[in-house]
Design a protein around this motif. Structure first.
Motif, PDB file in Angstrom:
ATOM      1  N   GLY A 142      -6.995 -12.246 -12.545  1.00  0.00           N
ATOM      2  CA  GLY A 142      -5.692 -12.900 -12.479  1.00  0.00           C
ATOM      3  C   GLY A 142      -5.408 -13.428 -11.084  1.00  0.00           C
ATOM      4  N   TYR A 143      -4.178 -13.271 -10.658  1.00  0.00           N
ATOM      5  CA  TYR A 143      -3.778 -13.704  -9.313  1.00  0.00           C
ATOM      6  C   TYR A 143      -3.963 -12.497  -8.382  1.00  0.00           C
ATOM      7  N   ILE A 144      -5.075 -12.501  -7.661  1.00  0.00           N
ATOM      8  CA  ILE A 144      -5.536 -11.274  -6.995  1.00  0.00           C
ATOM      9  C   ILE A 144      -5.473 -11.359  -5.469  1.00  0.00           C
ATOM     10  N   TYR A 145      -4.678 -12.288  -4.953  1.00  0.00           N
ATOM     11  CA  TYR A 145      -4.606 -12.478  -3.496  1.00  0.00           C
ATOM     12  C   TYR A 145      -4.288 -11.178  -2.758  1.00  0.00           C
ATOM     13  N   LYS A 146      -3.244 -10.479  -3.183  1.00  0.00           N
ATOM     14  CA  LYS A 146      -2.826  -9.253  -2.484  1.00  0.00           C
ATOM     15  C   LYS A 146      -3.914  -8.183  -2.572  1.00  0.00           C
ATOM     16  N   LEU A 148      -7.173  -8.740  -2.825  1.00  0.00           N
ATOM     17  CA  LEU A 148      -8.300  -9.131  -1.969  1.00  0.00           C
ATOM     18  C   LEU A 148      -8.010  -8.880  -0.489  1.00  0.00           C
ATOM     19  N   ILE A 149      -6.766  -9.059  -0.095  1.00  0.00           N
ATOM     20  CA  ILE A 149      -6.396  -8.796   1.298  1.00  0.00           C
ATOM     21  C   ILE A 149      -6.655  -7.331   1.641  1.00  0.00           C
ATOM     22  N   LYS A 150      -6.369  -6.445   0.688  1.00  0.00           N
ATOM     23  CA  LYS A 150      -6.559  -5.012   0.927  1.00  0.00           C
ATOM     24  C   LYS A 150      -8.020  -4.600   0.775  1.00  0.00           C
ATOM     25  N   ASN A 151      -8.703  -5.212  -0.177  1.00  0.00           N
ATOM     26  CA  ASN A 151     -10.085  -4.803  -0.474  1.00  0.00           C
ATOM     27  C   ASN A 151     -10.883  -6.019  -0.943  1.00  0.00           C
ATOM     28  N   TYR A 152     -11.496  -6.719  -0.018  1.00  0.00           N
ATOM     29  CA  TYR A 152     -12.243  -7.928  -0.353  1.00  0.00           C
ATOM     30  C   TYR A 152     -13.604  -7.546  -0.925  1.00  0.00           C
ATOM     31  N   ASP A 153     -13.881  -7.975  -2.156  1.00  0.00           N
ATOM     32  CA  ASP A 153     -15.123  -7.556  -2.811  1.00  0.00           C
ATOM     33  C   ASP A 153     -15.849  -8.714  -3.508  1.00  0.00           C
ATOM     34  N   ILE A 154     -15.673  -9.926  -2.990  1.00  0.00           N
ATOM     35  CA  ILE A 154     -16.320 -11.092  -3.599  1.00  0.00           C
ATOM     36  C   ILE A 154     -17.609 -11.427  -2.860  1.00  0.00           C
ATOM     37  N   GLY A 155     -18.704 -11.439  -3.584  1.00  0.00           N
ATOM     38  CA  GLY A 155     -19.971 -11.926  -3.044  1.00  0.00           C
ATOM     39  C   GLY A 155     -20.165 -13.362  -3.485  1.00  0.00           C
ATOM     40  N   ILE A 156     -20.369 -14.266  -2.549  1.00  0.00           N
ATOM     41  CA  ILE A 156     -20.431 -15.690  -2.897  1.00  0.00           C
ATOM     42  C   ILE A 156     -21.546 -15.985  -3.895  1.00  0.00           C
ATOM     43  N   LEU A 157     -22.608 -15.194  -3.882  1.00  0.00           N
ATOM     44  CA  LEU A 157     -23.715 -15.407  -4.812  1.00  0.00           C
ATOM     45  C   LEU A 157     -23.316 -15.164  -6.257  1.00  0.00           C
ATOM     46  N   THR A 158     -22.177 -14.475  -6.479  1.00  0.00           N
ATOM     47  CA  THR A 158     -21.715 -14.214  -7.846  1.00  0.00           C
ATOM     48  C   THR A 158     -20.652 -15.198  -8.307  1.00  0.00           C
ATOM     49  N   THR A 159     -20.227 -16.110  -7.462  1.00  0.00           N
ATOM     50  CA  THR A 159     -19.074 -16.945  -7.797  1.00  0.00           C
ATOM     51  C   THR A 159     -19.445 -18.205  -8.569  1.00  0.00           C
ATOM     52  N   ASN A 178     -18.777 -17.900  11.660  1.00  0.00           N
ATOM     53  CA  ASN A 178     -20.205 -17.672  11.537  1.00  0.00           C
ATOM     54  C   ASN A 178     -20.519 -16.628  10.470  1.00  0.00           C
ATOM     55  N   ILE A 179     -19.587 -15.724  10.197  1.00  0.00           N
ATOM     56  CA  ILE A 179     -19.821 -14.657   9.225  1.00  0.00           C
ATOM     57  C   ILE A 179     -18.728 -14.602   8.160  1.00  0.00           C
ATOM     58  N   ILE A 180     -17.453 -14.728   8.564  1.00  0.00           N
ATOM     59  CA  ILE A 180     -16.357 -14.497   7.622  1.00  0.00           C
ATOM     60  C   ILE A 180     -15.891 -15.761   6.896  1.00  0.00           C
ATOM     61  N   GLY A 181     -16.701 -16.792   6.900  1.00  0.00           N
ATOM     62  CA  GLY A 181     -16.316 -18.034   6.243  1.00  0.00           C
ATOM     63  C   GLY A 181     -16.080 -17.884   4.752  1.00  0.00           C
ATOM     64  N   ASP A 182     -16.886 -17.055   4.080  1.00  0.00           N
ATOM     65  CA  ASP A 182     -16.697 -16.827   2.642  1.00  0.00           C
ATOM     66  C   ASP A 182     -15.345 -16.173   2.393  1.00  0.00           C
ATOM     67  N   PHE A 183     -15.037 -15.151   3.182  1.00  0.00           N
ATOM     68  CA  PHE A 183     -13.761 -14.438   3.066  1.00  0.00           C
ATOM     69  C   PHE A 183     -12.594 -15.404   3.198  1.00  0.00           C
ATOM     70  N   ASP A 184     -12.595 -16.209   4.239  1.00  0.00           N
ATOM     71  CA  ASP A 184     -11.528 -17.163   4.493  1.00  0.00           C
ATOM     72  C   ASP A 184     -11.374 -18.147   3.333  1.00  0.00           C
ATOM     73  N   PHE A 185     -12.483 -18.635   2.831  1.00  0.00           N
ATOM     74  CA  PHE A 185     -12.506 -19.636   1.758  1.00  0.00           C
ATOM     75  C   PHE A 185     -11.894 -19.091   0.466  1.00  0.00           C
ATOM     76  N   PHE A 186     -12.365 -17.929   0.027  1.00  0.00           N
ATOM     77  CA  PHE A 186     -11.897 -17.391  -1.250  1.00  0.00           C
ATOM     78  C   PHE A 186     -10.497 -16.775  -1.147  1.00  0.00           C
ATOM     79  N   ILE A 187     -10.148 -16.251   0.006  1.00  0.00           N
ATOM     80  CA  ILE A 187      -8.775 -15.775   0.205  1.00  0.00           C
ATOM     81  C   ILE A 187      -7.802 -16.943   0.050  1.00  0.00           C
ATOM     82  N   ASN A 188      -8.131 -18.069   0.652  1.00  0.00           N
ATOM     83  CA  ASN A 188      -7.259 -19.243   0.551  1.00  0.00           C
ATOM     84  C   ASN A 188      -7.143 -19.732  -0.887  1.00  0.00           C
ATOM     85  N   LEU A 189      -8.239 -19.734  -1.621  1.00  0.00           N
ATOM     86  CA  LEU A 189      -8.187 -20.143  -3.027  1.00  0.00           C
ATOM     87  C   LEU A 189      -7.347 -19.183  -3.865  1.00  0.00           C
ATOM     88  N   SER A 190      -7.440 -17.900  -3.552  1.00  0.00           N
ATOM     89  CA  SER A 190      -6.752 -16.888  -4.353  1.00  0.00           C
ATOM     90  C   SER A 190      -5.234 -16.895  -4.159  1.00  0.00           C
TER      91      SER A 190
END
Length: 214
Positions: A142-146, A148-159, A178-190
């Motif tokens: 669902g709408y999981i922004y909050k 993900l902020i507490k517990n980010y568990d998205i692997g880009i290879l699974t998306t 250099n490292i947290i680009g995936d986190f930033d990207f999916f957090i913004n989408l969520s």
């Protein structure tokens, strides 16, 4: 929606990935869902990566050689500009997919508000060959922004991302990271869009000394 008619674009950003690349490509070849294209973005590799990908003789291969070597996240943005599919996935040269990954993810896009479908994965330690599940707890959709902020568990290879939501949101990878680009990207989408989760592992992430996140 007739899933079998939808084109899925798979982005593989590669820089000197020859060690595991053939296995990654084999996991694409073995997908039960066949209507996909491979966007192979060669970030100026100096090893045999190009020869390996062409040896698979994929009819759906679209090979691009970067004009210059860039950061991973700039390379991801450049590759996204080349896709033709309605859906976008990412696999790196050292990743593996389960054979039903694409097929099972497409089913969840029957919900028209869903922008991203992601799933559990296996973690494979190359030193001792041990494999374990990445996520061992219940995950909500669902709408999981909050969450993900507490517990980010998205692997880009699974998306898998519905491309129309990327166009609408105008969200891209921040090339400064250099490292947290995936986190930033999916957090913004969520923040504004719905995510769906598949509890069974749909991919394998290798842990080895050359991982960027190491």
């Amino acid at each position: 929606m007739k899933n079998k008619q939808e084109l899925v674009s798979i982005i593989l950003n590669c820089y000197n990935g020859e060690k595991f690349l053939a296995e990654a490509l084999l996991s694409l070849k073995n997908q039960t869902y066949k209507n996909w294209e491979l966007i192979f973005w060669d970030n100026r590799s100096t090893d045999s990566s190009k020869e390996i990908v062409f040896s698979f003789k994929f009819k759906n291969l679209r090979y691009f050689l970067s004009k210059k070597h860039t950061s991973l996240y700039e390379a991801r943005n450049l590759a996204i500009k080349k896709v033709k599919g309605k859906f976008i996935c990412f696999i790196d040269a050292d990743d593996l997919w389960e054979k039903d990954k694409i097929k099972n993810q497409l089913k969840l896009f029957k919900d028209k508000e869903t922008a991203v479908v992601y799933g559990n994965s296996y973690l494979k330690n190359e030193k001792n060959n041990k494999i374990k599940k990445f996520i061992n707890y219940e995950v909500s959709s669902g709408y999981i922004y909050k969450k993900l902020i507490k517990n980010y568990d998205i692997g880009i290879l699974t998306t898998m991302i519905k491309r129309s939501f990327l166009k609408k949101s105008k969200i891209i990878f921040n090339k400064k990271y250099n490292i947290i680009g995936d986190f930033d990207f999916f957090i913004n989408l969520s923040k504004n869009y719905k995510f769906q989760y598949i509890s069974q592992p749909i991919a394998t992430y290798r842990i080895h000394e050359n991982n960027l996140s190491s």
